[in-house]
Design a protein around this motif. Structure first.
Motif, PDB file in Angstrom:
ATOM      1  N   VAL A 177      35.993  29.707  53.439  1.00 37.99           N
ATOM      2  CA  VAL A 177      36.313  30.745  52.463  1.00 37.99           C
ATOM      3  C   VAL A 177      36.685  30.065  51.156  1.00 37.99           C
ATOM      4  N   MET A 178      36.099  30.541  50.070  1.00 36.75           N
ATOM      5  CA  MET A 178      36.442  30.086  48.724  1.00 36.75           C
ATOM      6  C   MET A 178      36.856  31.318  47.930  1.00 36.75           C
ATOM      7  N   ILE A 179      38.045  31.295  47.361  1.00 36.89           N
ATOM      8  CA  ILE A 179      38.527  32.447  46.612  1.00 36.89           C
ATOM      9  C   ILE A 179      39.261  31.979  45.357  1.00 36.89           C
ATOM     10  N   SER A 180      38.970  32.616  44.236  1.00 37.42           N
ATOM     11  CA  SER A 180      39.682  32.263  43.015  1.00 37.42           C
ATOM     12  C   SER A 180      41.114  32.765  43.119  1.00 37.42           C
ATOM     13  N   LYS A 181      42.028  32.040  42.513  1.00 36.81           N
ATOM     14  CA  LYS A 181      43.431  32.457  42.545  1.00 36.81           C
ATOM     15  C   LYS A 181      43.601  33.825  41.874  1.00 36.81           C
ATOM     16  N   LYS A 182      42.783  34.099  40.869  1.00 36.86           N
ATOM     17  CA  LYS A 182      42.879  35.385  40.186  1.00 36.86           C
ATOM     18  C   LYS A 182      42.486  36.533  41.119  1.00 36.86           C
ATOM     19  N   ALA A 183      41.362  36.374  41.844  1.00 34.87           N
ATOM     20  CA  ALA A 183      40.928  37.417  42.772  1.00 34.87           C
ATOM     21  C   ALA A 183      41.955  37.614  43.880  1.00 34.87           C
ATOM     22  N   PHE A 184      42.581  36.513  44.299  1.00 39.97           N
ATOM     23  CA  PHE A 184      43.615  36.571  45.330  1.00 39.97           C
ATOM     24  C   PHE A 184      44.834  37.338  44.811  1.00 39.97           C
ATOM     25  N   LYS A 185      45.312  36.958  43.635  1.00 35.68           N
ATOM     26  CA  LYS A 185      46.468  37.627  43.046  1.00 35.68           C
ATOM     27  C   LYS A 185      46.192  39.101  42.753  1.00 35.68           C
ATOM     28  N   ASP A 186      44.949  39.382  42.339  1.00 35.85           N
ATOM     29  CA  ASP A 186      44.596  40.750  41.949  1.00 35.85           C
ATOM     30  C   ASP A 186      44.200  41.627  43.133  1.00 35.85           C
ATOM     31  N   LYS A 187      44.251  41.077  44.350  1.00 34.80           N
ATOM     32  CA  LYS A 187      44.023  41.842  45.591  1.00 34.80           C
ATOM     33  C   LYS A 187      42.630  42.470  45.633  1.00 34.80           C
ATOM     34  N   ILE A 188      41.643  41.665  45.285  1.00 38.16           N
ATOM     35  CA  ILE A 188      40.276  42.167  45.181  1.00 38.16           C
ATOM     36  C   ILE A 188      39.533  42.146  46.514  1.00 38.16           C
ATOM     37  N   VAL A 189      39.874  41.195  47.398  1.00 42.26           N
ATOM     38  CA  VAL A 189      39.084  40.983  48.624  1.00 42.26           C
ATOM     39  C   VAL A 189      39.867  41.431  49.849  1.00 42.26           C
ATOM     40  N   MET A 190      39.254  42.291  50.652  1.00 38.55           N
ATOM     41  CA  MET A 190      39.886  42.703  51.912  1.00 38.55           C
ATOM     42  C   MET A 190      40.095  41.488  52.804  1.00 38.55           C
ATOM     43  N   GLY A 191      41.261  41.429  53.399  1.00 38.49           N
ATOM     44  CA  GLY A 191      41.626  40.275  54.209  1.00 38.49           C
ATOM     45  C   GLY A 191      42.440  39.262  53.414  1.00 38.49           C
ATOM     46  N   TYR A 192      42.304  39.350  52.098  1.00 33.58           N
ATOM     47  CA  TYR A 192      43.074  38.491  51.194  1.00 33.58           C
ATOM     48  C   TYR A 192      43.734  39.384  50.133  1.00 33.58           C
ATOM     49  N   HIS A 193      44.209  40.532  50.609  1.00 37.00           N
ATOM     50  CA  HIS A 193      44.709  41.572  49.713  1.00 37.00           C
ATOM     51  C   HIS A 193      46.236  41.624  49.651  1.00 37.00           C
ATOM     52  N   ASN A 194      46.897  40.658  50.291  1.00 36.22           N
ATOM     53  CA  ASN A 194      48.362  40.664  50.288  1.00 36.22           C
ATOM     54  C   ASN A 194      48.866  39.255  49.959  1.00 36.22           C
ATOM     55  N   PRO A 195      48.643  38.813  48.722  1.00 40.44           N
ATOM     56  CA  PRO A 195      48.930  37.411  48.370  1.00 40.44           C
ATOM     57  C   PRO A 195      50.385  36.999  48.567  1.00 40.44           C
ATOM     58  N   ASP A 196      51.311  37.931  48.447  1.00 46.12           N
ATOM     59  CA  ASP A 196      52.726  37.572  48.600  1.00 46.12           C
ATOM     60  C   ASP A 196      53.097  37.264  50.045  1.00 46.12           C
ATOM     61  N   GLN A 197      52.348  37.834  50.994  1.00 43.32           N
ATOM     62  CA  GLN A 197      52.686  37.693  52.408  1.00 43.32           C
ATOM     63  C   GLN A 197      51.649  36.889  53.196  1.00 43.32           C
ATOM     64  N   ASP A 198      50.610  36.421  52.557  1.00 47.52           N
ATOM     65  CA  ASP A 198      49.574  35.673  53.273  1.00 47.52           C
ATOM     66  C   ASP A 198      50.196  34.427  53.902  1.00 47.52           C
ATOM     67  N   PRO A 199      50.074  34.259  55.229  1.00 46.89           N
ATOM     68  CA  PRO A 199      50.763  33.152  55.912  1.00 46.89           C
ATOM     69  C   PRO A 199      50.248  31.764  55.543  1.00 46.89           C
ATOM     70  N   LEU A 200      49.018  31.673  55.036  1.00 40.34           N
ATOM     71  CA  LEU A 200      48.445  30.372  54.726  1.00 40.34           C
ATOM     72  C   LEU A 200      48.395  30.066  53.225  1.00 40.34           C
ATOM     73  N   LEU A 201      48.017  31.056  52.435  1.00 39.50           N
ATOM     74  CA  LEU A 201      47.681  30.773  51.051  1.00 39.50           C
ATOM     75  C   LEU A 201      48.713  31.214  50.020  1.00 39.50           C
ATOM     76  N   SER A 202      49.714  31.993  50.432  1.00 39.55           N
ATOM     77  CA  SER A 202      50.661  32.537  49.445  1.00 39.55           C
ATOM     78  C   SER A 202      51.355  31.435  48.644  1.00 39.55           C
ATOM     79  N   LYS A 203      51.643  30.319  49.278  1.00 43.47           N
ATOM     80  CA  LYS A 203      52.391  29.240  48.614  1.00 43.47           C
ATOM     81  C   LYS A 203      51.616  28.647  47.441  1.00 43.47           C
ATOM     82  N   TYR A 204      50.288  28.837  47.442  1.00 45.25           N
ATOM     83  CA  TYR A 204      49.469  28.197  46.411  1.00 45.25           C
ATOM     84  C   TYR A 204      49.276  29.047  45.163  1.00 45.25           C
ATOM     85  N   VAL A 205      49.851  30.250  45.162  1.00 42.40           N
ATOM     86  CA  VAL A 205      49.698  31.092  43.971  1.00 42.40           C
ATOM     87  C   VAL A 205      51.047  31.477  43.378  1.00 42.40           C
ATOM     88  N   LYS A 206      52.107  30.863  43.879  1.00 42.60           N
ATOM     89  CA  LYS A 206      53.443  31.153  43.354  1.00 42.60           C
ATOM     90  C   LYS A 206      53.791  30.236  42.191  1.00 42.60           C
TER      91      LYS A 206
END
Length: 247
Positions: free
Chosen positions: A218-247
Motif C-alpha cells: 500500500v502506498m498512500i500520500s500523507k495528505k490523502a491519509f489525513k484527509d480521510k480519502i481512502v476506505m480502510g485508511y479513513h481514521n488517521p488518528d487511530q490507525d494502529p500502524l500509520l498514525s504515528k507518521y502523520v502527527k
C-alpha cells in the motif's frame, strides 16, 4: 484527399499506441499531475467517482464515547467538501494487463486499486505474483532504504515451508526460528514493513504460507491519509500502524 487519409492514419496509429501503453507503478510520482499517467486508458475493470471524504458517524442515542466503547452503532459515511476523487479498480488479469510493479507481473487475488485525489495519484494498493515476493522485498529495500518500522509476526513452523523461511531470512535477517514455552518451533517473520518517505507512506504486508509468501503493498500520500480519502485508511488518528507518521 491523400493528405486527409494520411492524417487519419497517423491519428489512428497514435490512438492504437496509446491503448497499448503500460504503467510501472513503481515510477508513479504522487506529486505529479495524474493526467501524466492516463490511468483511465489502462482498461480498468471499474471506475468510481467518490463524492467527498469518509467520516465515522455514531448513533445519536449514545454518546460518542459510549459508541466507541461498544464498537457498535457506528457507520461510515461520505461527506462532500468538494474533494475530487476517482477510484480505479484492476480486478483481474485482463484489466491489469497494462500495469506492473518494477516490470514484475501483478497478482490479482486481491486486485489493484489506484486513487486519484484532486488531480494527483494519492493511493495505490497492489500485489505482485507471490513467486516473486523475495525479489519484491529486495527491490523495495533497495529503492526505499531502511524501513521505518518492522512489525514481527509469529507462526508455528509446520505452517511454513522451510525453503520459504530460508529465503526470507536471507532478505530480512529478522526472520528466524525460535521455540515457545511448550517446545514448539515458532517461525518469527516480518509481517508488516513500513517506510515513511517524505510525503508518502509505504506499507508492505507479508503472509508466508507453505510454498510461497503473499504480499500486499500500500502506498498512500500523507495528505490523502489525513484527509480521510481512502476506505480502510479513513481514521488517521487511530490507525494502529500509520498514525504515528502523520502527527
Amino acid at each position: 484527399m491523400k493528405k486527409s487519409i494520411l492524417i487519419l492514419g497517423i491519428v489512428s496509429l497514435m490512438a492504437s499506441c496509446n491503448k497499448g501503453q503500460s504503467l510501472d507503478l513503481s515510477t508513479v510520482d504522487f506529486n505529479k499531475d495524474s493526467k501524466e499517467y492516463a490511468i483511465a486508458e489502462l482498461s480498468p475493470s471499474r471506475v468510481e467517482q467518490q463524492k467527498g471524504h469518509y467520516e465515522i458517524a455514531y448513533d445519536k442515542s449514545l454518546s460518542e464515547s459510549e459508541a466507541k466503547d461498544l464498537n457498535s452503532n457506528v457507520s461510515l459515511t461520505l461527506k462532500d467538501n468538494g474533494e475530487k476523487v476517482t477510484v480505479y479498480h484492476f480486478d483481474d488479469q485482463k484489466s491489469g494487463s497494462h500495469i506492473n510493479y518494477h516490470q514484475e507481473p501483478l497478482d490479482f487475488t486481491f486486485g489493484t486499486k489506484i486513487v486519484d485525489y484532486n488531480g494527483k495519484v494519492s493511493f495505490i494498493s497492489t500485489s505482485i505474483e507471490r513467486q516473486k515476493t523475495l525479489a519484491f522485498i529486495t527491490e523495495l529495500l533497495k529503492s526505499l532504504g531502511k524501513p521505518s518500522e518492522i512489525i514481527e509476526g509469529r507462526r508455528e513452523i509446520d505452517a511454513v515451508d522451510k525453503n520459504v523461511m530460508a529465503g526470507l531470512s536471507k532478505v530480512l535477517p529478522s526472520a528466524k526460528v525460535s521455540t515457545d514455552d511448550f517446545g514448539n518451533e515458532i517461525y518469527s517473520f516480518p509481517e508488516t514493513i513500513v517506510w515513511a518517505k517524505n510525503d508518502v507512506l509505504y506499507q508492505l504486508t507479508l503472509n508466508p504460507a507453505k510454498n510461497d509468501i503473499t504480499n500486499t503493498l500500500v502506498m498512500i500520500s500523507k495528505k490523502a491519509f489525513k484527509d480521510k480519502i481512502v476506505m480502510g485508511y479513513h481514521n488517521p488518528d487511530q490507525d494502529p500502524l500509520l498514525s504515528k507518521y502523520v502527527k
